[in-house]
Design a protein around this motif. Sequence first.
Motif, PDB file in Angstrom:
ATOM      1  N   PHE A  60      -4.819  45.448  12.175  1.00 46.11           N
ATOM      2  CA  PHE A  60      -3.853  46.390  11.599  1.00 46.11           C
ATOM      3  C   PHE A  60      -3.945  47.701  12.368  1.00 46.11           C
ATOM      4  O   PHE A  60      -4.932  47.953  13.065  1.00 46.11           O
ATOM      5  CB  PHE A  60      -4.093  46.623  10.103  1.00 46.11           C
ATOM      6  N   CYS A  61      -2.887  48.497  12.246  1.00 45.70           N
ATOM      7  CA  CYS A  61      -2.853  49.778  12.950  1.00 45.70           C
ATOM      8  C   CYS A  61      -2.072  50.793  12.115  1.00 45.70           C
ATOM      9  O   CYS A  61      -1.733  50.537  10.962  1.00 45.70           O
ATOM     10  CB  CYS A  61      -2.220  49.615  14.332  1.00 45.70           C
ATOM     11  N   ARG A  62      -1.783  51.917  12.699  1.00 39.31           N
ATOM     12  CA  ARG A  62      -1.033  52.965  12.000  1.00 39.31           C
ATOM     13  C   ARG A  62       0.342  52.470  11.560  1.00 39.31           C
ATOM     14  O   ARG A  62       0.803  52.803  10.475  1.00 39.31           O
ATOM     15  CB  ARG A  62      -0.861  54.182  12.914  1.00 39.31           C
ATOM     16  N   ASN A  63       0.990  51.673  12.418  1.00 40.21           N
ATOM     17  CA  ASN A  63       2.302  51.144  12.048  1.00 40.21           C
ATOM     18  C   ASN A  63       2.195  50.234  10.834  1.00 40.21           C
ATOM     19  O   ASN A  63       3.073  50.242   9.973  1.00 40.21           O
ATOM     20  CB  ASN A  63       2.944  50.402  13.220  1.00 40.21           C
ATOM     21  N   CYS A  64       1.133  49.441  10.768  1.00 42.24           N
ATOM     22  CA  CYS A  64       0.922  48.578   9.596  1.00 42.24           C
ATOM     23  C   CYS A  64       0.775  49.441   8.341  1.00 42.24           C
ATOM     24  O   CYS A  64       1.374  49.141   7.303  1.00 42.24           O
ATOM     25  CB  CYS A  64      -0.310  47.713   9.779  1.00 42.24           C
ATOM     26  N   LEU A  65      -0.034  50.500   8.440  1.00 41.74           N
ATOM     27  CA  LEU A  65      -0.201  51.390   7.284  1.00 41.74           C
ATOM     28  C   LEU A  65       1.138  51.971   6.841  1.00 41.74           C
ATOM     29  O   LEU A  65       1.429  52.029   5.649  1.00 41.74           O
ATOM     30  CB  LEU A  65      -1.172  52.521   7.609  1.00 41.74           C
ATOM     31  N   SER A  66       1.938  52.381   7.807  1.00 43.67           N
ATOM     32  CA  SER A  66       3.231  52.946   7.433  1.00 43.67           C
ATOM     33  C   SER A  66       4.133  51.878   6.815  1.00 43.67           C
ATOM     34  O   SER A  66       4.860  52.166   5.864  1.00 43.67           O
ATOM     35  CB  SER A  66       3.912  53.622   8.629  1.00 43.67           C
ATOM     36  N   ASP A  67       4.064  50.651   7.308  1.00 46.08           N
ATOM     37  CA  ASP A  67       4.823  49.553   6.690  1.00 46.08           C
ATOM     38  C   ASP A  67       4.370  49.328   5.257  1.00 46.08           C
ATOM     39  O   ASP A  67       5.198  49.109   4.359  1.00 46.08           O
ATOM     40  CB  ASP A  67       4.660  48.253   7.479  1.00 46.08           C
ATOM     41  N   TRP A  68       3.069  49.402   5.011  1.00 45.10           N
ATOM     42  CA  TRP A  68       2.539  49.192   3.667  1.00 45.10           C
ATOM     43  C   TRP A  68       2.985  50.315   2.735  1.00 45.10           C
ATOM     44  O   TRP A  68       3.269  50.077   1.562  1.00 45.10           O
ATOM     45  CB  TRP A  68       1.028  49.068   3.697  1.00 45.10           C
ATOM     46  N   VAL A  69       3.038  51.546   3.246  1.00 44.11           N
ATOM     47  CA  VAL A  69       3.531  52.670   2.448  1.00 44.11           C
ATOM     48  C   VAL A  69       4.998  52.433   2.105  1.00 44.11           C
ATOM     49  O   VAL A  69       5.418  52.597   0.945  1.00 44.11           O
ATOM     50  CB  VAL A  69       3.341  54.014   3.191  1.00 44.11           C
ATOM     51  N   GLU A  70       5.775  52.047   3.090  1.00 46.97           N
ATOM     52  CA  GLU A  70       7.201  51.768   2.877  1.00 46.97           C
ATOM     53  C   GLU A  70       7.391  50.678   1.829  1.00 46.97           C
ATOM     54  O   GLU A  70       8.195  50.813   0.900  1.00 46.97           O
ATOM     55  CB  GLU A  70       7.840  51.353   4.200  1.00 46.97           C
ATOM     56  N   GLU A  71       6.634  49.585   1.946  1.00 47.32           N
ATOM     57  CA  GLU A  71       6.744  48.468   0.997  1.00 47.32           C
ATOM     58  C   GLU A  71       6.296  48.877  -0.409  1.00 47.32           C
ATOM     59  O   GLU A  71       6.926  48.496  -1.399  1.00 47.32           O
ATOM     60  CB  GLU A  71       5.901  47.293   1.472  1.00 47.32           C
ATOM     61  N   ALA A  72       5.219  49.643  -0.491  1.00 52.20           N
ATOM     62  CA  ALA A  72       4.686  50.040  -1.801  1.00 52.20           C
ATOM     63  C   ALA A  72       5.637  50.980  -2.524  1.00 52.20           C
ATOM     64  O   ALA A  72       5.758  50.913  -3.748  1.00 52.20           O
ATOM     65  CB  ALA A  72       3.314  50.697  -1.636  1.00 52.20           C
ATOM     66  N   ASP A  73       6.313  51.845  -1.778  1.00 51.43           N
ATOM     67  CA  ASP A  73       7.221  52.808  -2.394  1.00 51.43           C
ATOM     68  C   ASP A  73       8.565  52.168  -2.728  1.00 51.43           C
ATOM     69  O   ASP A  73       9.094  52.376  -3.809  1.00 51.43           O
ATOM     70  CB  ASP A  73       7.407  54.008  -1.466  1.00 51.43           C
ATOM     71  N   ARG A  94      -5.313  60.380  12.211  1.00 57.33           N
ATOM     72  CA  ARG A  94      -4.602  61.493  12.853  1.00 57.33           C
ATOM     73  C   ARG A  94      -5.532  62.247  13.797  1.00 57.33           C
ATOM     74  O   ARG A  94      -5.130  62.675  14.871  1.00 57.33           O
ATOM     75  CB  ARG A  94      -4.046  62.458  11.809  1.00 57.33           C
ATOM     76  N   HIS A  95      -6.783  62.411  13.382  1.00 57.08           N
ATOM     77  CA  HIS A  95      -7.773  63.096  14.223  1.00 57.08           C
ATOM     78  C   HIS A  95      -8.109  62.274  15.456  1.00 57.08           C
ATOM     79  O   HIS A  95      -8.241  62.816  16.550  1.00 57.08           O
ATOM     80  CB  HIS A  95      -9.035  63.387  13.402  1.00 57.08           C
ATOM     81  N   ARG A  96      -8.247  60.957  15.278  1.00 55.46           N
ATOM     82  CA  ARG A  96      -8.637  60.081  16.383  1.00 55.46           C
ATOM     83  C   ARG A  96      -7.405  59.516  17.091  1.00 55.46           C
ATOM     84  O   ARG A  96      -7.169  58.320  17.140  1.00 55.46           O
ATOM     85  CB  ARG A  96      -9.525  58.951  15.862  1.00 55.46           C
ATOM     86  N   GLN A  97      -6.619  60.416  17.641  1.00 55.25           N
ATOM     87  CA  GLN A  97      -5.422  60.001  18.349  1.00 55.25           C
ATOM     88  C   GLN A  97      -5.752  59.214  19.610  1.00 55.25           C
ATOM     89  O   GLN A  97      -4.896  58.546  20.162  1.00 55.25           O
ATOM     90  CB  GLN A  97      -4.565  61.233  18.666  1.00 55.25           C
ATOM     91  N   ASP A  98      -7.005  59.284  20.041  1.00 55.59           N
ATOM     92  CA  ASP A  98      -7.431  58.499  21.196  1.00 55.59           C
ATOM     93  C   ASP A  98      -7.559  57.013  20.859  1.00 55.59           C
ATOM     94  O   ASP A  98      -7.556  56.177  21.756  1.00 55.59           O
ATOM     95  CB  ASP A  98      -8.762  59.022  21.734  1.00 55.59           C
ATOM     96  N   ALA A  99      -7.667  56.679  19.592  1.00 51.33           N
ATOM     97  CA  ALA A  99      -7.755  55.279  19.174  1.00 51.33           C
ATOM     98  C   ALA A  99      -6.346  54.690  19.207  1.00 51.33           C
ATOM     99  O   ALA A  99      -5.520  54.995  18.356  1.00 51.33           O
ATOM    100  CB  ALA A  99      -8.356  55.172  17.778  1.00 51.33           C
ATOM    101  N   GLN A 100      -6.080  53.897  20.211  1.00 53.53           N
ATOM    102  CA  GLN A 100      -4.758  53.311  20.399  1.00 53.53           C
ATOM    103  C   GLN A 100      -4.481  52.247  19.343  1.00 53.53           C
ATOM    104  O   GLN A 100      -5.384  51.509  18.932  1.00 53.53           O
ATOM    105  CB  GLN A 100      -4.642  52.691  21.794  1.00 53.53           C
ATOM    106  N   ASN A 101      -3.234  52.147  18.924  1.00 47.83           N
ATOM    107  CA  ASN A 101      -2.846  51.127  17.956  1.00 47.83           C
ATOM    108  C   ASN A 101      -3.195  49.724  18.448  1.00 47.83           C
ATOM    109  O   ASN A 101      -3.641  48.885  17.678  1.00 47.83           O
ATOM    110  CB  ASN A 101      -1.356  51.215  17.642  1.00 47.83           C
ATOM    111  N   ILE A 102      -2.999  49.476  19.732  1.00 47.40           N
ATOM    112  CA  ILE A 102      -3.292  48.150  20.278  1.00 47.40           C
ATOM    113  C   ILE A 102      -4.773  47.809  20.108  1.00 47.40           C
ATOM    114  O   ILE A 102      -5.131  46.669  19.825  1.00 47.40           O
ATOM    115  CB  ILE A 102      -2.836  48.044  21.758  1.00 47.40           C
ATOM    116  N   ASP A 103      -5.647  48.790  20.243  1.00 43.47           N
ATOM    117  CA  ASP A 103      -7.077  48.554  20.056  1.00 43.47           C
ATOM    118  C   ASP A 103      -7.413  48.332  18.590  1.00 43.47           C
ATOM    119  O   ASP A 103      -8.249  47.485  18.259  1.00 43.47           O
ATOM    120  CB  ASP A 103      -7.893  49.710  20.643  1.00 43.47           C
ATOM    121  N   LEU A 104      -6.775  49.102  17.701  1.00 45.65           N
ATOM    122  CA  LEU A 104      -6.973  48.869  16.269  1.00 45.65           C
ATOM    123  C   LEU A 104      -6.525  47.460  15.900  1.00 45.65           C
ATOM    124  O   LEU A 104      -7.207  46.754  15.148  1.00 45.65           O
ATOM    125  CB  LEU A 104      -6.193  49.906  15.450  1.00 45.65           C
ATOM    126  N   MET A 105      -5.393  47.043  16.435  1.00 48.08           N
ATOM    127  CA  MET A 105      -4.894  45.683  16.164  1.00 48.08           C
ATOM    128  C   MET A 105      -5.871  44.633  16.699  1.00 48.08           C
ATOM    129  O   MET A 105      -6.122  43.622  16.056  1.00 48.08           O
ATOM    130  CB  MET A 105      -3.516  45.485  16.800  1.00 48.08           C
TER     131      MET A 105
END
Length: 97
Positions: free
Chosen positions: A40-53, A24-35
Amino acid sequence: MADLETLDDAVAAAAFRRLVRHLRHRQDAQNIDLMGLAGFCRNCLSDWVEEADGTITKDAAREIIYGMPYAQWKAAHHSEATPEQLERMRQSVAKNA
């Protein structure tokens, strides 16, 4: 060697929350660069949260990770990916299989 499966859940949760706060702090880190770097990226983390819950929606999971509705974050912080970024992501994600 330490075993991930025996890691205390409270410790794992604290580390996960710290990772999310960092992203959240490093909003300059683009998801495409993380991928492109880690596959993986923020969307992956959110998918994992969704799947785990199992009961949380995709939108709610993304809001947990982004700290705001995804559309709002995307409008404020997202930039279009370059062909080079897309190719790095493709190569990186292929390693996830």
